[in-house]
Design a protein around this motif. Sequence first.
Motif, PDB file in Angstrom:
ATOM      1  N   GLY A  55      48.191  41.183  43.784  1.00 26.06           N
ATOM      2  CA  GLY A  55      47.743  42.731  43.899  1.00 26.06           C
ATOM      3  C   GLY A  55      48.449  43.576  43.177  1.00 26.06           C
ATOM      4  N   LEU A  56      49.921  43.784  43.492  1.00 27.24           N
ATOM      5  CA  LEU A  56      50.660  44.708  42.966  1.00 27.24           C
ATOM      6  C   LEU A  56      50.891  44.336  41.372  1.00 27.24           C
ATOM      7  CD1 LEU A  56      53.295  45.009  45.798  1.00 27.24           C
ATOM      8  CD2 LEU A  56      51.601  46.622  45.061  1.00 27.24           C
ATOM      9  N   ALA A  57      51.011  43.172  41.117  1.00 28.53           N
ATOM     10  CA  ALA A  57      51.159  42.814  39.315  1.00 28.53           C
ATOM     11  C   ALA A  57      49.815  43.208  38.949  1.00 28.53           C
ATOM     12  CB  ALA A  57      51.321  41.494  39.428  1.00 28.53           C
ATOM     13  N   ALA A  58      48.649  43.120  39.443  1.00 35.24           N
ATOM     14  CA  ALA A  58      47.409  43.341  38.590  1.00 35.24           C
ATOM     15  C   ALA A  58      47.260  44.698  38.508  1.00 35.24           C
ATOM     16  CB  ALA A  58      46.344  42.918  39.572  1.00 35.24           C
ATOM     17  N   ARG A  59      47.827  45.646  39.452  1.00 35.17           N
ATOM     18  CA  ARG A  59      47.698  47.230  39.598  1.00 35.17           C
ATOM     19  C   ARG A  59      48.506  47.690  38.497  1.00 35.17           C
ATOM     20  NH1 ARG A  59      46.501  45.856  44.656  1.00 35.17           N
ATOM     21  NH2 ARG A  59      44.984  47.301  45.585  1.00 35.17           N
ATOM     22  N   ASP A  60      49.753  46.761  38.213  1.00 34.49           N
ATOM     23  CA  ASP A  60      50.687  47.331  37.016  1.00 34.49           C
ATOM     24  C   ASP A  60      50.067  47.378  35.677  1.00 34.49           C
ATOM     25  OD1 ASP A  60      52.513  47.871  38.822  1.00 34.49           O
ATOM     26  OD2 ASP A  60      53.706  46.217  38.372  1.00 34.49           O
ATOM     27  N   VAL A  61      48.876  46.652  35.542  1.00 36.49           N
ATOM     28  CA  VAL A  61      48.249  46.543  34.181  1.00 36.49           C
ATOM     29  C   VAL A  61      47.373  47.904  33.770  1.00 36.49           C
ATOM     30  CG1 VAL A  61      46.631  44.988  32.840  1.00 36.49           C
ATOM     31  CG2 VAL A  61      48.375  43.943  34.283  1.00 36.49           C
ATOM     32  N   ILE A  62      47.784  48.202  32.537  1.00 37.53           N
ATOM     33  CA  ILE A  62      47.177  49.632  32.067  1.00 37.53           C
ATOM     34  C   ILE A  62      45.577  49.286  31.750  1.00 37.53           C
ATOM     35  CG2 ILE A  62      46.715  51.010  30.094  1.00 37.53           C
ATOM     36  CD1 ILE A  62      49.890  50.768  29.753  1.00 37.53           C
ATOM     37  N   GLY A  63      44.848  49.936  32.462  1.00 36.51           N
ATOM     38  CA  GLY A  63      43.170  49.687  32.328  1.00 36.51           C
ATOM     39  C   GLY A  63      42.670  49.123  33.646  1.00 36.51           C
ATOM     40  N   VAL A  64      43.459  48.835  34.627  1.00 40.49           N
ATOM     41  CA  VAL A  64      43.072  48.338  35.874  1.00 40.49           C
ATOM     42  C   VAL A  64      42.993  49.822  36.627  1.00 40.49           C
ATOM     43  CG1 VAL A  64      43.351  47.375  37.919  1.00 40.49           C
ATOM     44  CG2 VAL A  64      43.771  46.150  35.795  1.00 40.49           C
ATOM     45  N   HIS A  65      41.839  49.914  37.098  1.00 42.24           N
ATOM     46  CA  HIS A  65      41.716  51.340  37.926  1.00 42.24           C
ATOM     47  C   HIS A  65      41.793  51.179  39.428  1.00 42.24           C
ATOM     48  CE1 HIS A  65      40.398  55.541  38.950  1.00 42.24           C
ATOM     49  NE2 HIS A  65      39.571  54.663  39.897  1.00 42.24           N
ATOM     50  N   ALA A  66      41.288  49.916  39.909  1.00 43.78           N
ATOM     51  CA  ALA A  66      41.327  49.726  41.287  1.00 43.78           C
ATOM     52  C   ALA A  66      41.277  48.445  41.532  1.00 43.78           C
ATOM     53  CB  ALA A  66      40.386  50.661  42.085  1.00 43.78           C
ATOM     54  N   MET A  67      41.354  47.816  42.504  1.00 44.15           N
ATOM     55  CA  MET A  67      41.337  46.505  43.185  1.00 44.15           C
ATOM     56  C   MET A  67      40.077  46.554  44.176  1.00 44.15           C
ATOM     57  SD  MET A  67      43.190  44.841  41.190  1.00 44.15           S
ATOM     58  CE  MET A  67      43.474  43.359  42.087  1.00 44.15           C
ATOM     59  N   GLY A  68      39.237  45.244  44.177  1.00 46.40           N
ATOM     60  CA  GLY A  68      38.310  45.187  45.092  1.00 46.40           C
ATOM     61  C   GLY A  68      36.786  45.634  44.696  1.00 46.40           C
ATOM     62  N   SER A  69      35.797  45.368  45.365  1.00 43.74           N
ATOM     63  CA  SER A  69      34.543  45.887  45.134  1.00 43.74           C
ATOM     64  C   SER A  69      34.404  47.130  45.698  1.00 43.74           C
ATOM     65  CB  SER A  69      33.598  44.900  45.721  1.00 43.74           C
ATOM     66  OG  SER A  69      33.504  45.064  47.313  1.00 43.74           O
ATOM     67  N   GLY A  70      33.295  48.069  45.290  1.00 43.85           N
ATOM     68  CA  GLY A  70      33.422  49.363  45.873  1.00 43.85           C
ATOM     69  C   GLY A  70      33.316  49.273  47.341  1.00 43.85           C
ATOM     70  N   ALA A  71      32.635  48.517  48.071  1.00 38.04           N
ATOM     71  CA  ALA A  71      32.321  48.579  49.512  1.00 38.04           C
ATOM     72  C   ALA A  71      33.746  48.189  50.138  1.00 38.04           C
ATOM     73  CB  ALA A  71      31.406  47.673  50.019  1.00 38.04           C
TER      74      ALA A  71
END
Length: 165
Positions: A55-71
């Motif tokens: 999760g932390l590695a994915a958030r470091d990528v430019i263009g990733v606004h958030a993790m998970g579905s809206g709910a």
Amino acid sequence: MTETAPRNRPDTPGRDLSGSGEEPRKPSTTKRGSGDPASRGRTTIADGVVEKIAGLAARDVIGVHAMGSGASRTFGAVRDRVPGSSRSSASRGVKAEVGEVQTALDLDIVVDYGVSIADVARDVRENVVAAVERMTGLEVVEVNIAVGDVKLPDEEDDEPEPRIQ
């Protein structure tokens, strides 16, 4: 009662009890418990540990606004404010299946409007694989990415604003 001749035991060096007339063995120079300390015992890594790293590695990528579905983002934001909540926001949107030597990951992401989703997904995979393999030693066999939403520039975030206390 029949008596049998004692056999040569590994823990009695220097004596030949087999009666074969061979030279006695020389005492071993290795000490009990010697060898590579890394091979003594077993290490297990919990699914949650791999989920946080990914999760932390994915958030470091430019263009990733958030993790998970809206709910899950809305529910997670509320849950993060509850004292004693167990699941960290770092692992939101990540599901890991961890074996003894391999792991597989599923990620739900929201990307920023205007970025190439294919490029973001590729960069997320590369970053997640590198981080998980470096930190855990596990082989990452797959990283499945589901893009659940695109964050528009004029759109408000789904997560509630933090309250000032």
